[in-house]
Design an enzyme around this catalytic site. Structure first.
Site, PDB file in Angstrom:
ATOM      1  CG  ASP A  49      17.389  54.392  29.079  1.00  0.00           C
ATOM      2  OD1 ASP A  49      16.020  54.672  29.251  1.00  0.00           O
ATOM      3  OD2 ASP A  49      17.906  53.718  28.038  1.00  0.00           O
ATOM      4  CG  ASP A  62      24.707  53.925  18.706  1.00  0.00           C
ATOM      5  OD1 ASP A  62      23.606  53.224  18.996  1.00  0.00           O
ATOM      6  OD2 ASP A  62      25.222  54.690  19.454  1.00  0.00           O
ATOM      7  CG  HIS A  64      21.957  52.906  21.901  1.00  0.00           C
ATOM      8  ND1 HIS A  64      22.221  54.011  21.372  1.00  0.00           N
ATOM      9  CD2 HIS A  64      20.652  52.899  22.167  1.00  0.00           C
ATOM     10  CE1 HIS A  64      21.132  54.917  21.395  1.00  0.00           C
ATOM     11  NE2 HIS A  64      20.209  54.275  21.394  1.00  0.00           N
ATOM     12  CD  GLU A 102      25.709  55.226  23.092  1.00  0.00           C
ATOM     13  OE1 GLU A 102      25.089  54.646  22.073  1.00  0.00           O
ATOM     14  OE2 GLU A 102      25.266  56.430  22.921  1.00  0.00           O
TER      15      GLU A 102
HETATM   16  C1  F6R Z   1      15.224  54.612  25.552  1.00  0.00           C
HETATM   17  C2  F6R Z   1      16.205  53.756  25.215  1.00  0.00           C
HETATM   18  C3  F6R Z   1      17.080  54.019  23.786  1.00  0.00           C
HETATM   19  C4  F6R Z   1      16.084  54.047  22.832  1.00  0.00           C
HETATM   20  C5  F6R Z   1      16.872  54.122  21.396  1.00  0.00           C
HETATM   21  C6  F6R Z   1      16.070  54.478  20.280  1.00  0.00           C
HETATM   22  O1  F6R Z   1      14.979  54.196  26.887  1.00  0.00           O
HETATM   23  O2  F6R Z   1      16.644  52.854  26.027  1.00  0.00           O
HETATM   24  O3  F6R Z   1      17.847  52.621  23.729  1.00  0.00           O
HETATM   25  O4  F6R Z   1      15.053  53.162  22.544  1.00  0.00           O
HETATM   26  O5  F6R Z   1      17.703  55.128  21.486  1.00  0.00           O
HETATM   27  O6  F6R Z   1      15.189  55.677  20.402  1.00  0.00           O
HETATM   28  P1  F6R Z   1      14.204  56.300  19.386  1.00  0.00           P
HETATM   29  O7  F6R Z   1      12.877  55.208  19.688  1.00  0.00           O
HETATM   30  O8  F6R Z   1      13.713  57.673  19.930  1.00  0.00           O
HETATM   31  O9  F6R Z   1      14.518  56.093  18.053  1.00  0.00           O
END
Ligand code: F6R
Length: 260
Positions: free
Chosen positions: A67, A136, A138, A143
């Protein structure tokens, strides 16, 4: 789904890096799907160490990131291209033209997302997709309520994710609300998924992903349908798993030929 309980975040990161390195050694022209955020930082640090000290080469590897924020140029300090440059791309022998991150500055977002999908297809699909987990539920930035069949597209972050991503931005600067993300369907086509989650803030999402019903309200729960999904969690992230002891038992007694 294989659940691997590790004693600490550090052990988990080392194990994840070993699995990625093993994929590259098995197939030097592997296609890796990569994640950003806080969780993969020690994983990338270990891959860089392996590159420097053990000769792990990324020269023939192709990468696709999950992303990117819409509206951030690649050199913006909070862009995911810049994150990847800092933590991995700039520190190993990956060829720049083989590293892809969705273009957050694309004028034609629909065409850009279709092209991203096409580029993944052209190289034969992703061999190993690294994933973090949102609190959440994702994966990527799919989301809750995202279609479980979705492809790369524009998504709007929830207030919860905007707040979770806030630390990456200085006070006063807004976290971009929109992102481009691989879809759940795109992620599910990877031949192997490797999800890593550490710490107490992830425990509810981990339990819902692994033991809850399969639902678009927890996009990560789709991994229950993936033929080769590995989940690495520490004790805190695993604390709400009802079958925690069983998962440990399975891993402890895993036949040697099946290890890693
Ligand atoms: C980032 C991504 C998100 C993160 C998720 C957890 O490229 O795809 O799904 O992996 O938000 O983020 P952290 O590791 O910062 O808790």
């Amino acid at each position: 789904m294989e659940i691997i309980l590790v004693e600490s975040e550090k052990t988990g990161a080392l194990l994840a890096a070993r699995l990625i390195a093993r994929q590259i050694r098995l197939k030097p022209d592997a296609v890796l799907g990569l994640a950003t955020g806080a969780t993969p930082v020690p994983i990338y640090a270990e891959l860089v160490r392996m590159h420097r000290e053990e000769g792990l080469s990324f020269r023939r590897v192709t990468t696709f990131n999950l992303d990117e924020y819409v509206g951030l140029p690649p050199d913006h300090f909070a862009s995911y291209r810049r994150y990847m440059q800092e933590h991995l791309f700039g520190k190993v022998d990956l060829l720049p033209e083989k590293t892809q991150v969705p273009d957050g500055m694309a004028r034609d977002i629909t065409a850009c997302c279709a092209d991203y999908e096409e580029r993944i297809r052209r190289v034969g699909g992703v061999d190993l997709q690294l994933l973090g987990l949102g609190q959440d539920g994702h994966i990527g930035f799919n989301e809750p309520s995202s279609s479980l069949a979705s492809r790369t597209r524009l998504k709007t972050l929830t207030p919860h994710t905007l707040a979770a991503n806030r630390p990456g931005f200085p006070p006063g600067q807004e976290v971009p609300r929109h992102v481009l993300t691989m879809g759940v369907g795109t992620i599910m086509e990877a031949r192997r998924c490797l999800l890593v989650a550490f710490g107490p803030r992830k425990s509810t999402a981990v339990a819902r992903m692994v033991e809850g019903p399969l639902t678009a309200m927890v996009p990560a729960s789709i991994l229950q349908m993936h033929p080769v999904a590995t989940v690495i969690v520490d004790g805190e992230a695993a604390r709400d798993l009802r079958m925690r002891d069983y998962y440990s038992e399975v891993y402890r007694h895993k036949p040697d030929w099946q290890k890693e």
